[in-house]
Design an enzyme around this catalytic site. Structure first.
Site, mmCIF file in Angstrom:
data_model
loop_
_atom_site.group_PDB
_atom_site.id
_atom_site.type_symbol
_atom_site.label_atom_id
_atom_site.label_comp_id
_atom_site.label_asym_id
_atom_site.label_seq_id
_atom_site.Cartn_x
_atom_site.Cartn_y
_atom_site.Cartn_z
ATOM 1 C CE1 TYR A 142 -3.481 -2.619 0.420
ATOM 2 C CE2 TYR A 142 -4.700 -0.532 1.254
ATOM 3 C CZ TYR A 142 -4.594 -1.991 0.927
ATOM 4 O OH TYR A 142 -5.867 -2.634 0.744
ATOM 5 C CE LYS A 191 1.715 -17.890 -2.954
ATOM 6 N NZ LYS A 191 0.868 -18.871 -3.106
ATOM 7 C CG ASP A 223 -2.175 -20.350 -1.668
ATOM 8 O OD1 ASP A 223 -1.496 -20.250 -0.550
ATOM 9 O OD2 ASP A 223 -1.596 -20.918 -2.574
ATOM 10 C CG ASP A 247 -8.066 -4.769 1.709
ATOM 11 O OD1 ASP A 247 -9.131 -4.136 2.371
ATOM 12 O OD2 ASP A 247 -8.145 -4.528 0.408
ATOM 13 C CG ASP A 251 -13.770 -6.817 2.240
ATOM 14 O OD1 ASP A 251 -13.382 -6.125 3.280
ATOM 15 O OD2 ASP A 251 -14.292 -6.435 1.180
#
Ligand code: IPM
Ligand code: MG
Length: 357
Positions: A142, A191, A223, A247, A251
């Site tokens: 970001y 990751k 994942d 982020d 959700d």
């Protein structure tokens, strides 16, 4: 006590949901003998319209000089075609950076009364679900270098992710401390099979973890985490992860609770003054129609009382009122599910919560 709170209502449903939280705080003030002083500041699309800038200087100064900041939501289709550096979202990132709030706590749990609004099978939900995502908020992709350039195949764009040991250490500490107050388990999501930042993340989290022998620490690739979260959400207690992964996963977690309209967040740094906001966006499609769910913002105000002001009884009172409202079958449109309830609006929901404080 007297508390000065900066309000950033923002765009879309932002003003409606913040008004709901303000009404609840006022009632709490009456009940427990506190005075909350509110000062409004502009940020996001409305600030672009009024001043040409998504995050005016005055807003940053006002927030820094307040005891705490409550934010609704920013953004909307009207400003979607503006260049990246003057988009409404830039205000949010700028504010997070200016306030130094590197830790974003995003709790997600299932309310038994809302099982029918959840997208998972009942037998999965029956195992329970109560987690908190500790999202790194002021670093990573970001905030890395980005731009456009001429590449091998012509014009290209790039975004970069960088994490320093210091940034990982401080977010890891926050996660282990949070786990100590909960069920004592941290899952660190990365990751590391591909990204160098993730490999540094992993080794740093484990080094900090050695100082918390009472907390278990497990790694999970992002994942796989996305899959495990819907396969068996009960196994998650505290999750610590990077800005971008946090982020996305928050959700996903919100859908397990029934609606993104329920998820609150607290953004904290080293000072007590933090930024409190729902995790959802400005929902321009329902803005101004009194249809929004104010619960996420009201729960964010409860987190403010707890973390910024140490007002635990007051925070518990708000959370209990929300448990009660949901148990009583009162629903906004997003959480009707197959309950058969007639949905009520944002104002009516706020009133129902206030009645139960
Ligand atoms: C969030 C939002 C923001 C983010 C956007 C609006 C910039 O999605 O708070 O989760 O990505 O951090
Ligand atoms: Mg998001």
């Amino acid at each position: 006590m007297n508390y000065n709170i900066a309000l950033i209502k923002g765009d879309g449903i932002g003003p409606e949901i913040v008004d709901g939280a303000v009404a609840v705080l006022q009632k709490i003030g009456e009940k427990y003998g506190h005075t909350f002083n509110f000062t409004e500041y502009l940020a996001g699309g409305c600030a672009i319209d009024a001043t040409g800038k998504p995050l005016p200087e005055e807003t940053v100064e006002g927030c820094k000089n307040s005891d705490s900041v409550l934010l609704g939501a920013v953004g909307g289709p009207k400003w979607d075609t503006l260049p990246g550096n003057i988009r409404p979202e830039k205000a949010l990132l700028g504010l997070r950076a200016a306030l130094g709030v590197y830790t974003n706590l995003r709790p997600a749990k299932i309310y038994p009364a809302l099982k029918s609004a959840c997208t998972l099978r009942p037998d999965i939900i029956d195992r329970g679900f109560d987690m908190v995502i500790v999202r790194e908020l002021t670093g990573g992709i970001y905030f890395g270098e980005r731009g456009r350039r001429e590449g091998k195949y012509g014009p290209e764009a790039y975004d970069t992710e960088a994490y320093s040991v210091m940034e990982i250490e401080r977010i890891a500490r926050m996660a282990f401390e949070a786990a100590r107050k909960r069920r004592g388990s941290v899952i660190s999501i990365d990751k590391a099979n591909v990204l160098e930042t993730s490999r540094l993340w992993r080794e740093t989290v484990h080094r900090i973890g050695e100082q918390y022998p009472d907390v278990t620490c497990e790694d999970m690739l992002v994942d796989n985490a996305a899959m495990q979260l819907v396969r068996d959400p009960s196994r998650f207690d505290v999750v610590v992860t990077s800005n971008m992964f946090g982020d996305i996963l928050s959700d996903e977690a919100s859908q397990i609770t029934g609606s993104i309209g329920l998820l609150a967040s607290a953004s904290l740094g080293d000072s007590k003054c933090g930024l409190y906001e729902p995790i959802h966006g400005s929902a321009p499609d329902i803005a101004g129609q009194d249809k929004a769910n104010p619960i996420a913002t009201i729960l964010s105000a409860a987190m403010m009382l707890r973390y910024a002001f140490d007002l635990n009884d007051e925070a518990n009172c708000i959370e209990a009122a929300i448990d009660k409202v949901l148990a009583d079958g009162i629903r906004t449109a997003d959480i009707v599910g197959d309950s058969g309830a007639t949905p009520i609006g944002c104002k009516a929901m706020t009133e129902e919560i206030i009645k139960r404080l």
